[in-house]
Design an enzyme around this catalytic site. Structure first.
Site, PDB file in Angstrom:
ATOM      1  N   CYS A 132       0.972  -1.210   0.098  1.00 13.89           N
ATOM      2  CA  CYS A 132       0.063   0.222  -0.041  1.00 13.89           C
ATOM      3  C   CYS A 132       1.049   1.130  -0.120  1.00 13.89           C
ATOM      4  O   CYS A 132       1.604   1.595   0.916  1.00 13.89           O
ATOM      5  CB  CYS A 132      -0.958  -0.169   1.182  1.00 13.89           C
ATOM      6  SG  CYS A 132      -2.069   1.571   1.248  1.00 13.89           S
ATOM      7  N   LYS A 173       0.385  -9.599  -2.030  1.00 12.42           N
ATOM      8  CA  LYS A 173       0.201  -8.394  -2.840  1.00 12.42           C
ATOM      9  C   LYS A 173       1.384  -7.530  -3.113  1.00 12.42           C
ATOM     10  O   LYS A 173       1.759  -7.044  -2.420  1.00 12.42           O
ATOM     11  CB  LYS A 173      -0.877  -7.931  -2.681  1.00 12.42           C
ATOM     12  CG  LYS A 173      -1.498  -6.830  -3.620  1.00 12.42           C
ATOM     13  CD  LYS A 173      -2.978  -6.527  -3.561  1.00 12.42           C
ATOM     14  CE  LYS A 173      -3.645  -5.343  -4.191  1.00 12.42           C
ATOM     15  NZ  LYS A 173      -4.902  -4.932  -4.106  1.00 12.42           N
ATOM     16  N   THR A 274     -11.149  -0.583  -9.770  1.00 13.87           N
ATOM     17  CA  THR A 274     -11.780   0.620 -10.182  1.00 13.87           C
ATOM     18  C   THR A 274     -13.005   0.519 -10.840  1.00 13.87           C
ATOM     19  O   THR A 274     -13.980   1.184 -10.853  1.00 13.87           O
ATOM     20  CB  THR A 274     -10.478   1.330 -10.757  1.00 13.87           C
ATOM     21  OG1 THR A 274      -9.557   1.649  -9.886  1.00 13.87           O
ATOM     22  CG2 THR A 274     -11.036   2.846 -11.298  1.00 13.87           C
TER      23      THR A 274
HETATM   24  C1  LIG Z   1     -10.207   3.637  -3.838  1.00 18.66           C
HETATM   25  C2  LIG Z   1      -9.245   2.322  -3.653  1.00 18.66           C
HETATM   26  C3  LIG Z   1      -8.772   1.906  -2.452  1.00 18.66           C
HETATM   27  C4  LIG Z   1      -7.826   0.835  -2.535  1.00 18.66           C
HETATM   28  N1  LIG Z   1      -7.785   0.084  -1.376  1.00 18.66           N
HETATM   29  C5  LIG Z   1      -6.886  -1.074  -1.234  1.00 18.66           C
HETATM   30  C6  LIG Z   1      -6.771  -1.661  -0.149  1.00 18.66           C
HETATM   31  O1  LIG Z   1      -7.298  -1.356   1.001  1.00 18.66           O
HETATM   32  N2  LIG Z   1      -5.745  -2.573  -0.186  1.00 18.66           N
HETATM   33  C7  LIG Z   1      -5.172  -3.151  -1.299  1.00 18.66           C
HETATM   34  O2  LIG Z   1      -4.497  -4.076  -1.085  1.00 18.66           O
HETATM   35  N3  LIG Z   1      -5.480  -2.681  -2.495  1.00 18.66           N
HETATM   36  C8  LIG Z   1      -6.125  -1.409  -2.516  1.00 18.66           C
HETATM   37  N4  LIG Z   1      -6.495  -0.826  -3.539  1.00 18.66           N
HETATM   38  C9  LIG Z   1      -5.805  -1.319  -5.017  1.00 18.66           C
HETATM   39  C10 LIG Z   1      -6.777  -2.150  -5.868  1.00 18.66           C
HETATM   40  O3  LIG Z   1      -7.053  -3.399  -4.722  1.00 18.66           O
HETATM   41  C11 LIG Z   1      -5.898  -2.501  -7.017  1.00 18.66           C
HETATM   42  O4  LIG Z   1      -4.821  -3.375  -6.446  1.00 18.66           O
HETATM   43  C12 LIG Z   1      -5.531  -1.469  -7.706  1.00 18.66           C
HETATM   44  O5  LIG Z   1      -6.592  -0.578  -7.733  1.00 18.66           O
HETATM   45  C13 LIG Z   1      -5.556  -1.834  -9.248  1.00 18.66           C
HETATM   46  O6  LIG Z   1      -6.512  -2.525  -9.879  1.00 18.66           O
HETATM   47  P1  LIG Z   1      -7.654  -1.523 -10.593  1.00 18.66           P
HETATM   48  O7  LIG Z   1      -6.824  -0.873 -11.683  1.00 18.66           O
HETATM   49  O8  LIG Z   1      -8.502  -2.471 -11.223  1.00 18.66           O
HETATM   50  O9  LIG Z   1      -8.215  -0.852  -9.651  1.00 18.66           O
HETATM   51  C14 LIG Z   1      -7.294   0.251  -3.610  1.00 18.66           C
HETATM   52  C15 LIG Z   1      -7.719   0.928  -4.894  1.00 18.66           C
HETATM   53  C16 LIG Z   1      -8.649   2.041  -5.045  1.00 18.66           C
HETATM   54  C17 LIG Z   1      -8.903   2.631  -6.209  1.00 18.66           C
END
Ligand SMILES: Cc1cc2nc3c(=O)[nH]c(=O)nc-3n(C[C@H](O)[C@H](O)[C@H](O)COP(=O)(O)O)c2cc1C
Length: 313
Positions: A132, A173, A274
């Site tokens: 993170c 992750k 997202t």
């Molecule tokens: C608003 C938001 C909150 C997120 N919170 C977490 C989280 O708490 N823990 C985590 O491992 N990833 C978190 N992520 C990352 C997502 O799980 C993912 O790995 C990342 O957004 C890439 O995928 P995407 O492009 O489909 O969103 C978050 C992403 C977004 C957009």
């Protein structure tokens, strides 16, 4: 033909290989009006820490070209409230719950969390969020300090410590904010991780020129959405060449076609992030879309699609 879309991640058998990514699906109940939750393979819950966290100061999100920036800062109610109040809600979805955990105080916190969650039947697997970018200790006024997943030795140490205290399926992750993601992936594998989830968000920033202020208060945040898909795909493909354990691919998956790209690059399962904010029913649509693709191409199991990239070189 009814193609098989189930997949095994460590000891965890999923009835299909489409899941929803941590932090983007709330506690599932918010999405129940938009899709049949039972259609999903699993839900990964918002990352939790031992103590409750209020998260970062607002503004915490903004739009970016082909995506969004966020710096939520791991807002969560802490492990006690999570187990008492949130886990029963998640369980109601009727699908495996993968619990994402993080530390704000060093590797021992991962062990404390893993030990407690290990005892609970409702927890199908653990996801170690060592990537993170939005915890305050990592983001200071002038620089972003190192994450565990930016260092192969630190990655190995954390995964090993957690592996010792749980028999649950362990997913690590990874962060894309590294020079060589393969090195980190192999460190997690050697330490006993059952699977790898990649990618977390890409560090970025955005500026409001009328005020000359950063668009999010913490200045630097995590970029997600279609903008990062080519980066995520490249990393999944690179890790697939070298790792023996399954990969859960994510980063900018918006529809069936983008999900299929990840399977072909080498992901055994995928996570939708997202895109849930744009179309809350999209993950169920992807399950149907992937099934149709397999039928159309006479592929009997999703496993036979994984890593089938045809290359000239
Ligand atoms: C608003 C938001 C909150 C997120 N919170 C977490 C989280 O708490 N823990 C985590 O491992 N990833 C978190 N992520 C990352 C997502 O799980 C993912 O790995 C990342 O957004 C890439 O995928 P995407 O492009 O489909 O969103 C978050 C992403 C977004 C957009």
């Amino acid at each position: 033909m009814n193609p098989k879309i189930g997949v095994k991640i460590g000891r965890l058998a999923l009835k299909n290989s489409v899941m929803v990514a941590s932090g983007t699906f709330g506690y599932a109940e918010e999405f129940a009006d938009f899709l049949d939750l039972k259609k999903l393979g699993a839900i990964v819950s918002k990352t939790i820490t031992v103590k409750p966290r209020q998260g970062n100061i607002p503004p915490r999100t903004c739009e970016a070209p082909a995506g969004m920036l966020n710096s939520i800062g791991l807002e969560n109610p802490g492990i006690d409230v999570f187990i008492e109040e949130k886990l029963p809600v998640l369980k109601k979805a009727g699908i495996p719950v993968i619990v994402s955990i993080a530390s704000e105080s060093g590797s021992e916190e991962f062990v404390v969390l893993a030990k407690r969650l290990d005892k609970l039947n409702e927890v199908a697997a653990l996801e170690l969020n060592i990537s993170c970018p939005n915890i305050k200790s990592h983001v200071t006024r002038h620089k972003v300090t190192r994450l565990v997943s930016q260092d192969p030795r630190a990655t190995f140490a954390v995964v090993k410590m957690v592996r010792r205290v749980t028999r649950k399926t362990l997913i690590t992750k990874l962060s894309p904010n590294v020079t060589d993601i393969v090195e980190i992936a192999l460190a997690a594998q050697e330490a006993g991780s059952d699977a790898l989830a990649l990618i977390n968000t890409v560090q970025g920033m955005s500026i409001d020129v009328s005020t000359r202020k950063p668009k999010i208060a913490m200045i630097v945040g995590g970029l997600s959405g279609p903008a990062i898909r080519p980066i995520a795909l490249r990393m999944v493909w690179e890790v697939y060449q070298k790792a023996r354990i399954p990969i859960i691919g994510m980063g900018g998956i918006m529809d069936t076609e983008s999900a299929l790209e990840f399977f072909i690059a080498g992901a055994s399962a995928i996570s939708v992030g997202t895109a849930n904010f744009v179309n809350p029913g999209v993950s169920a649509e992807i399950v149907s879309g992937v099934t149709k693709y397999l039928q159309k191409n006479k592929i009997s199991s999703i496993k036979n699609l994984v890593g089938t990239l045809e290359c000239k070189i």
